[in-house]
Motif scaffolding. Structure first.
Motif, PDB file in Angstrom:
ATOM      1  N   LEU A 357       0.816  -1.216   0.000  1.00 31.87           N
ATOM      2  CA  LEU A 357       0.000   0.000   0.000  1.00 31.87           C
ATOM      3  C   LEU A 357       0.851   1.268   0.000  1.00 31.87           C
ATOM      4  O   LEU A 357       0.360   2.345  -0.332  1.00 31.87           O
ATOM      5  N   GLY A 358       2.113   1.158   0.385  1.00 27.54           N
ATOM      6  CA  GLY A 358       2.992   2.324   0.400  1.00 27.54           C
ATOM      7  C   GLY A 358       3.779   2.448  -0.892  1.00 27.54           C
ATOM      8  O   GLY A 358       3.714   1.590  -1.775  1.00 27.54           O
ATOM      9  N   ALA A 359       4.521   3.526  -1.012  1.00 33.93           N
ATOM     10  CA  ALA A 359       5.395   3.708  -2.175  1.00 33.93           C
ATOM     11  C   ALA A 359       6.510   2.671  -2.114  1.00 33.93           C
ATOM     12  O   ALA A 359       7.152   2.516  -1.074  1.00 33.93           O
ATOM     13  N   PRO A 360       6.763   1.937  -3.204  1.00 33.46           N
ATOM     14  CA  PRO A 360       7.764   0.868  -3.147  1.00 33.46           C
ATOM     15  C   PRO A 360       9.177   1.417  -3.017  1.00 33.46           C
ATOM     16  O   PRO A 360       9.548   2.375  -3.706  1.00 33.46           O
ATOM     17  N   PRO A 361      10.004   0.823  -2.141  1.00 33.80           N
ATOM     18  CA  PRO A 361      11.403   1.242  -2.044  1.00 33.80           C
ATOM     19  C   PRO A 361      12.180   0.810  -3.288  1.00 33.80           C
ATOM     20  O   PRO A 361      11.702   0.000  -4.091  1.00 33.80           O
ATOM     21  N   PHE A 396      11.250  -7.827   1.444  1.00 40.62           N
ATOM     22  CA  PHE A 396      11.148  -6.709   2.388  1.00 40.62           C
ATOM     23  C   PHE A 396      12.469  -5.997   2.638  1.00 40.62           C
ATOM     24  O   PHE A 396      12.489  -4.791   2.875  1.00 40.62           O
ATOM     25  N   GLU A 397      13.571  -6.723   2.618  1.00 44.75           N
ATOM     26  CA  GLU A 397      14.851  -6.140   3.002  1.00 44.75           C
ATOM     27  C   GLU A 397      15.774  -6.025   1.790  1.00 44.75           C
ATOM     28  O   GLU A 397      15.886  -6.947   0.984  1.00 44.75           O
ATOM     29  N   GLU A 398      16.436  -4.884   1.709  1.00 39.63           N
ATOM     30  CA  GLU A 398      17.312  -4.610   0.569  1.00 39.63           C
ATOM     31  C   GLU A 398      18.394  -5.674   0.426  1.00 39.63           C
ATOM     32  O   GLU A 398      18.707  -6.115  -0.685  1.00 39.63           O
TER      33      GLU A 398
END
Length: 416
Positions: A357-361, A396-398
């Motif tokens: 729902l948020g802006a994707p990293p 989820f994690e870079e």
């Protein structure tokens, strides 16, 4: 014989009722509508059920429409550019096919089956006062009706609910006459069209009351250009707005929708709600306890298509917990334990859905871009819709994303 009352005749309530019935429990099911009223009413959802959820239905012999519903063999992602171009476009193949059956078809059919098999079906819109009475006469009362007064018994769990307001405005149209995607005409897929900063368009094949159809589903960021459906009551106007927005933001989807028409007068739906996790145990005025089921206690935004999947998985989890309880009391400790058992499945869904729902990293954008060139990445995304817990390993994690892309041979992105 243990007596169980289920309030609400949606995916979870009916699946649970039929499952308990098959195990020899005395089950009463309360619905605020008859099967005929459901069948002739308005569409209720945009359900697309993936392999695990469908298998729960098969395990109970409830897959009545499997041979009729389109087989969805892939999940595609397209990203719109600022000029309405399509810089990203790919489709991942599912390990096991998905299907969508209009809930008007499924719920009406399952409700009739429950009654035919000897279940007690009560057509009544239950209030808290009703449940206060019934809690004294049943071994267990479960609430599977996700809207209305009954939900107020289950307090919001702030630790698991990051949002207090709706994150998308929702608009659904069921249509006949949609053409195929020319680049993949040989199999059906759910299409996720991402319009950065605006919202998403989902297109999926379904089986409805009049046969094969497709669902056009806009999710708009509130206050943005897609948030135009509030107050629109005419189904024809709703479809026209849907198509106008497709022409503006996703012209590749509009190109195959120029001849569509609504399946029926009840084939549109609009609304919005805040994604919420609630306390699973409701306390009645007389001191009795009730257990919340599926979206009563875990209501996700439909951006990840998990509503009916989670409802099926919740019903299967609760069924196992009830059977394993034997003759012991369904007390508060058991209720909370049954919910936490389901949360092991629901928690990853909530984490993934809220992230979407948020802006994707940047690392997520790299993953989506890499899927265009690397089929294993596309396939892993697609199968995550069936098992969202897999996203923990690469999404989820870079650092985990970078390790996964290196593993599959993606080129290293240039340094800034």
């Amino acid at each position: 014989m243990r007596r169980i009352l289920i309030v609400g005749a949606g995916q979870s309530g009916l699946q649970l009722a039929l499952g308990l019935q098959s195990k020899g429990y005395e089950v009463t099911l309360m619905s605020n509508r008859t099967a005929d009223e459901i069948r002739s009413g308005r569409v209720m959802s945009t359900q697309c059920m993936f392999h695990t959820a469908l298998q729960h239905e098969r395990d109970l012999g409830l897959n009545f429409w499997e041979s009729q519903a389109p087989r969805i063999e892939g999940v595609g992602v397209s990203v719109a550019g600022p000029d309405a171009s399509r810089p990203v476009d790919w489709v991942g193949r599912l390990d096991g096919f998905a299907q969508s059956v209009d809930q008007r078809v499924k719920m009406a059919g399952w409700m009739e089956t429950f009654a035919q098999r000897g279940g007690q079906l009560v057509i009544h819109g239950a209030a808290v006062s009703d449940l206060d009475f019934f809690a004294r006469t049943y071994d267990l009362v479960m609430v599977a009706a996700g809207k209305g007064e009954l939900v107020s018994m289950f307090g919001r769990d702030a630790s698991r609910s990051p949002y207090t307001e709706p994150q998308r405005a929702l608009a659904v149209s069921y249509v006949h006459g949609l053409g195929p995607r020319p680049e993949h005409p040989d199999f059906d897929a759910v299409r996720c069209n991402l319009v950065p900063g605006v919202g998403e368009l989902f297109v999926m094949p379904t089986l409805t009351t009049s046969g094969r159809a497709d669902i056009l589903f806009w999710e708009g960021i509130p206050g943005g250009p897609l948030d135009v459906f509030q107050g629109v009551t005419d189904p024809g106007e709703h479809l026209s707005l849907t198509l106008e927005l497709m022409e503006r933001f996703t012209p590749w989807e509009y190109a195959r929708a120029t001849k569509v028409e609504l399946t029926d007068a009840g084939g549109t739906l609009a609304g919005r709600y805040a994604p919420t996790v609630r306390n699973p145990v409701g306390r009645l005025p007389g001191g009795g306890l009730v257990l919340g089921v599926a979206d009563v206690v875990v209501a996700n935004d439909p951006i990840t298509g998990q509503g009916s999947n989670s409802a099926s998985k919740c019903a299967a989890s609760y069924l196992a917990s009830i059977v394993e309880r034997g003759e012991e009391a369904f007390d508060e400790e058991w209720m909370r334990g049954a919910f936490e058992r389901y949360w092991a499945t629901a928690g990853p869904v909530v984490k993934w859905t809220n992230a979407m729902l948020g802006a994707p990293p940047e690392h997520v954008l790299q993953l989506i871009g890499a899927a265009s060139a690397l089929q294993p990445v596309a396939d892993r995304f697609a199968n995550g819709f069936d098992d969202p817990s897999d996203f923990e390993g690469f999404f989820f994690e870079e650092e985990k994303a970078a390790a996964y892309l290196a593993e599959v041979g993606a080129p290293t992105p240039p340094l800034p």
